[in-house]
Enzyme design. Structure first.
Site, PDB file in Angstrom:
ATOM      1  N   CYS A 114      26.666 -68.134  40.448  1.00 12.51           N
ATOM      2  CA  CYS A 114      27.162 -69.217  41.303  1.00 12.51           C
ATOM      3  C   CYS A 114      26.060 -69.825  42.177  1.00 12.51           C
ATOM      4  CB  CYS A 114      28.313 -68.725  42.170  1.00 12.51           C
ATOM      5  SG  CYS A 114      29.760 -68.214  41.216  1.00 12.51           S
ATOM      6  N   HIS A 251      28.946 -74.226  47.834  1.00 12.76           N
ATOM      7  CA  HIS A 251      29.522 -73.729  46.585  1.00 12.76           C
ATOM      8  C   HIS A 251      31.038 -73.681  46.775  1.00 12.76           C
ATOM      9  CE1 HIS A 251      30.612 -71.388  43.202  1.00 12.76           C
ATOM     10  NE2 HIS A 251      30.762 -70.246  43.849  1.00 12.76           N
ATOM     11  N   ASN A 281      36.568 -72.655  41.080  1.00 12.76           N
ATOM     12  CA  ASN A 281      35.178 -72.219  41.150  1.00 12.76           C
ATOM     13  C   ASN A 281      34.513 -72.504  39.802  1.00 12.76           C
ATOM     14  OD1 ASN A 281      32.756 -70.806  41.245  1.00 12.76           O
ATOM     15  ND2 ASN A 281      33.634 -68.996  42.208  1.00 12.76           N
TER      16      ASN A 281
END
Length: 324
Positions: A114, A251, A281
């Site tokens: 990520c 993020h 996500n």
């Protein structure tokens, strides 16, 4: 003379299939309300059968080139952040290079889960500042739906697929924080925390793609502290603080993490670009998606000071301060 890596264009691509939270109710002990209240996620996009990470990346790259008013002949390098490549090798980046019919330059992948796009952005900035490239196409692209355990309600409802792209080009700056472009970067990792977030498969272990495994509460605690710390550090490197920031572009993992990080930076949610509700996500694609959509919405404007920050498996985390 001070060389800066200036953003010339952005683009993104999302698969056509939209999956609302309620779709999970038929197969999991979960609900739309449960998912929204704990994550802020309302829907996400899943790649179609046969639709690959490189294909998503190519479409995002084409949009970024169009947005910049540039041709692929002007690109010196491609850096792709991904944890879900089409193949073990070659890299997604070389497949994007071929897909764009780019005959010059070089291309490679970066894997920091990520945090991948932050790492890729810092890396691309290094290429430009060192003189190895003048114009770099930086992409985050993922098909995380391919590594989900669909019986694990704690993880499979969180992730989505997509791609975002950004073009960085060398420009002359004054050396002050008024310059457009990347102003500072801050990267970290700590391999002791591998068990908190990982995929239980790989080439040299079991020869399988594997499924994502996560200790959600532990990751949450690390994320809130580490994200705020890295953002502060990156700002301090150039003598700035949270009060100077126009937009936090984090993020997009979990609305509670984003909110807690913004609070620690003393930033209201009105100054945070949010896309997690619509995309879930998307790992390394999450920040470039948010940058592209934030610009498309008219939120992010030329001259704005941005902070991007992310944390992912490894653990790996970091941040970038840039003036749009």
């Amino acid at each position: 003379m001070n060389i800066r890596s200036v953003v010339r264009g952005v683009g993104h691509y999302l698969p056509s299939r939209v999956v609302e939270n309620k779709e999970f109710e038929a197969t999991l002990d979960t609900s739309d309300e449960w998912i929204r209240s704990r994550t802020g996620i309302e829907r996400r996009h899943f790649a179609a059968e046969g639709e690959t990470t490189s294909q998503l990346a190519i479409k995002a790259a084409e949009q970024a080139l169009e947005n910049a008013g540039m041709s692929v002949d002007q690109i010196d390098a491609i850096v792709v952040a991904t944890s879900t490549p089409d193949y073990t090798f070659p890299s997604v980046a070389t497949m994007v290079q071929a897909g764009l019919n780019m005959r010059q330059g070089f291309a490679y992948d970066i894997q920091a889960v990520c945090a991948g796009f932050v790492y890729a952005l810092a890396n691309a900035n290094g290429l430009i500042v060192s003189g190895q490239a003048k114009c770099v196409l930086v992409i985050g692209a993922e098909t995380f739906s391919r590594i989900m355990d669909w019986t694990d309600r704690g993880t499979c409802v969180l992730f989505g697929d997509g791609a975002g792209a950004l073009i960085l080009e060398a420009a002359t700056g004054t050396g002050t924080t008024d310059d457009r472009g990347v102003l500072s970067t801050d990267l970290h990792s700590d391999g002791r925390y591998r068990e908190l977030l990982y995929v239980d498969g790989g080439v040299s272990t079991n020869g399988q793609a594997g499924h994502l495994r996560m200790q959600g509460n532990a990751v949450f605690k690390h994320a809130v502290t580490k994200l705020a710390e890295t953002a502060h550090t990156a700002l301090e490197k150039v003598g700035l603080s949270g009060s100077d920031v126009d937009w936090l572009v984090p993020h997009q993992a979990n609305l509670r993490i984003i909110t807690a990080t913004a609070e620690r930076m003393q930033l209201p949610l009105e100054r945070v670009v949010l896309t997690v509700q619509d995309h879930g996500n998307t790992s390394a694609a999450s920040i470039p998606l948010a940058l592209s959509i934030g610009a498309e919405r008219g939120q992010i404007k030329e001259g704005d000071l941005l902070v991007t920050e992310a944390i992912g498996g490894g653990l790996a985390w970091g941040s970038v301060v840039l003036r749009w």
